[in-house]
Write a protein that holds these residues in place. Structure first.
Motif, PDB file in Angstrom:
ATOM      1  N   GLN A  26       0.809  -1.113  -0.289  1.00 60.49           N
ATOM      2  CA  GLN A  26       0.061  -0.210   0.316  1.00 60.49           C
ATOM      3  C   GLN A  26       0.855   1.031   0.215  1.00 60.49           C
ATOM      4  O   GLN A  26       1.808   1.188   0.972  1.00 60.49           O
ATOM      5  N   LEU A  27       0.050   2.364  -0.813  1.00 60.24           N
ATOM      6  CA  LEU A  27       1.105   3.554  -1.543  1.00 60.24           C
ATOM      7  C   LEU A  27       0.348   4.753  -0.022  1.00 60.24           C
ATOM      8  O   LEU A  27      -0.526   5.293  -0.561  1.00 60.24           O
ATOM      9  N   LYS A  28       1.012   5.465   0.391  1.00 59.28           N
ATOM     10  CA  LYS A  28       0.390   6.611   1.260  1.00 59.28           C
ATOM     11  C   LYS A  28       1.361   7.739   0.507  1.00 59.28           C
ATOM     12  O   LYS A  28       2.560   7.348   1.009  1.00 59.28           O
ATOM     13  N   ILE A  29       1.107   8.704   0.580  1.00 63.87           N
ATOM     14  CA  ILE A  29       1.661  10.137   0.391  1.00 63.87           C
ATOM     15  C   ILE A  29       0.475  10.696   1.337  1.00 63.87           C
ATOM     16  O   ILE A  29      -0.241  11.343   1.286  1.00 63.87           O
ATOM     17  N   ASP A  30       1.446  11.754   2.432  1.00 66.55           N
ATOM     18  CA  ASP A  30       0.650  12.199   3.543  1.00 66.55           C
ATOM     19  C   ASP A  30      -0.203  11.990   3.885  1.00 66.55           C
ATOM     20  O   ASP A  30      -1.234  12.291   3.861  1.00 66.55           O
ATOM     21  N   GLU A  31       0.222  10.569   4.156  1.00 67.51           N
ATOM     22  CA  GLU A  31      -1.215  10.037   5.364  1.00 67.51           C
ATOM     23  C   GLU A  31      -2.209   9.479   3.881  1.00 67.51           C
ATOM     24  O   GLU A  31      -3.444   9.034   4.341  1.00 67.51           O
ATOM     25  N   VAL A  32      -2.056   9.708   2.833  1.00 71.18           N
ATOM     26  CA  VAL A  32      -3.534   9.504   1.691  1.00 71.18           C
ATOM     27  C   VAL A  32      -3.182   8.202   1.010  1.00 71.18           C
ATOM     28  O   VAL A  32      -2.134   8.218   1.124  1.00 71.18           O
ATOM     29  N   VAL A  33      -4.224   7.701   1.664  1.00 70.41           N
ATOM     30  CA  VAL A  33      -3.836   6.155   0.067  1.00 70.41           C
ATOM     31  C   VAL A  33      -3.890   6.044  -0.820  1.00 70.41           C
ATOM     32  O   VAL A  33      -4.686   6.840  -1.651  1.00 70.41           O
ATOM     33  N   VAL A  34      -3.108   6.460  -1.727  1.00 67.42           N
ATOM     34  CA  VAL A  34      -2.762   7.370  -3.506  1.00 67.42           C
ATOM     35  C   VAL A  34      -3.783   5.233  -4.454  1.00 67.42           C
ATOM     36  O   VAL A  34      -3.696   4.193  -4.144  1.00 67.42           O
ATOM     37  N   VAL A 129       4.271   1.606   2.113  1.00 68.00           N
ATOM     38  CA  VAL A 129       4.969   2.629   1.319  1.00 68.00           C
ATOM     39  C   VAL A 129       4.436   4.136   2.315  1.00 68.00           C
ATOM     40  O   VAL A 129       3.796   4.492   1.362  1.00 68.00           O
ATOM     41  N   ASN A 130       5.067   4.664   3.231  1.00 65.09           N
ATOM     42  CA  ASN A 130       4.482   6.258   3.568  1.00 65.09           C
ATOM     43  C   ASN A 130       5.480   7.284   3.623  1.00 65.09           C
ATOM     44  O   ASN A 130       6.775   7.212   3.187  1.00 65.09           O
ATOM     45  N   ILE A 131       4.818   8.339   2.242  1.00 63.83           N
ATOM     46  CA  ILE A 131       5.707   9.709   2.142  1.00 63.83           C
ATOM     47  C   ILE A 131       5.149  10.734   2.375  1.00 63.83           C
ATOM     48  O   ILE A 131       3.732  11.127   2.345  1.00 63.83           O
ATOM     49  N   ALA A 132       6.153  11.285   3.040  1.00 58.65           N
ATOM     50  CA  ALA A 132       5.839  13.025   3.907  1.00 58.65           C
ATOM     51  C   ALA A 132       6.448  13.509   2.506  1.00 58.65           C
ATOM     52  O   ALA A 132       7.554  13.765   2.743  1.00 58.65           O
TER      53      ALA A 132
END
Length: 280
Positions: A26-34, A129-132
């Protein structure tokens, strides 16, 4: 002994299959699931994601030159080549430990290397994977969300846009406004069919801080063109209203289209949701 061997074999199979199972990533960018129509996958112990995820959600511009992929932001430029481990980062050659590749008409690139190159922080926990990314600051206040409101004949809709890259990109477009002008004599959410040169509001964009308080509100207006052309001479087609400073500027159609494209991308990727709908 046979039972012990079988158990060990099953454990080994599960351990081997788990990291490579792209469906579990699962990919998250700024806590949002992409949201993506092609799931991230692991190759050579590196998380690979579709190129569109980078271009739309990390604010990078994408150019193709033969088999080369050029990714750029205001701060950095990365040049990758399909099926090559050599990458050019800000003019310097480096070696990746995996290669960008094409699969099912989708280009996959290493997310950690690119995200960190563009100043984002990457963390991996429990198959996520969490991206900030870097947040937008307006008047020294960190922007948490963007509220977009528009009205229809009966009622209105408010949408909430998350994702720092979307906030930065939209705010940058709004800053590319035209000349400052006087406020129109008539403007509102409704069409006024009695006053030539009246404007109706297309949308309201409210940048909110962590306390959900407005830091800056920018409204777009369109000229009511239901009058003869001779009565509309000298009136700009589009206007931008900086509400907090009560300043008016000429705006352009291509800027409006760019804003709409970003809104569409935010919706398609899961960064935009409706929080209020009063349309009958």
């Amino acid at each position: 002994m046979k039972k012990i061997f079988t158990g060990l074999l099953l454990t080994a199979v599960l351990w081997t299959a788990s990291p490579a199972d792209a469906a579990t990533l699962q990919l998250k960018i700024d806590e949002v699931v992409v949201k993506t129509d092609t799931a991230p996958e692991v190759k050579n112990n590196r998380t690979m994601v579709p190129l569109r995820v980078i271009s739309e959600n990390l604010g990078a511009q994408v150019q193709w030159k033969d088999s080369q992929i050029i990714l750029s932001t205001n701060q950095s430029t990365v040049i990758l080549t399909l099926n090559s481990q050599t990458v050019i980062k800000n003019g310097q050659a480096e070696q990746l430990d995996t290669t960008p590749y094409l699969k099912n008409n989708r280009t996959f690139v290493p997310i950690r290397f690119i995200a960190e190159t563009f100043g984002s922080q990457v963390d991996y926990k429990q198959s996520t994977v969490n991206i900030a990314t870097k947040p937008l600051f307006i008047n020294n206040q960190k922007i948490k969300a963007l509220h977009y409101e528009y009205h229809m004949t009966m009622g209105g809709v408010i949408q909430e846009v998350k994702g720092h890259s979307y906030h930065n990109a939209m705010y940058k477009i709004f800053q590319q406004k035209g000349d400052k002008v006087e406020a129109p004599k008539d403007y509102s959410w409704q069409l006024n069919l009695d006053i030539p040169g009246s404007y109706y509001k297309l949308g309201q964009y409210d940048f909110l801080n962590a306390d959900n308080k407005s830091v800056q509100q920018l409204d777009t207006y369109s000229l009511n063109q239901a009058f003869p052309d001779e009565l509309l001479k000298g009136y700009p087609t589009l206007l931008l209203h900086d509400v907090h400073n009560d300043s008016w500027y000429i705006f352009s159609d291509n800027k409006m289209q760019s804003i709409q494209q970003l809104m569409n991308a935010a919706t398609n990727n899961g960064f935009n949701k409706i929080i209020s709908n009063t349309v009958l």
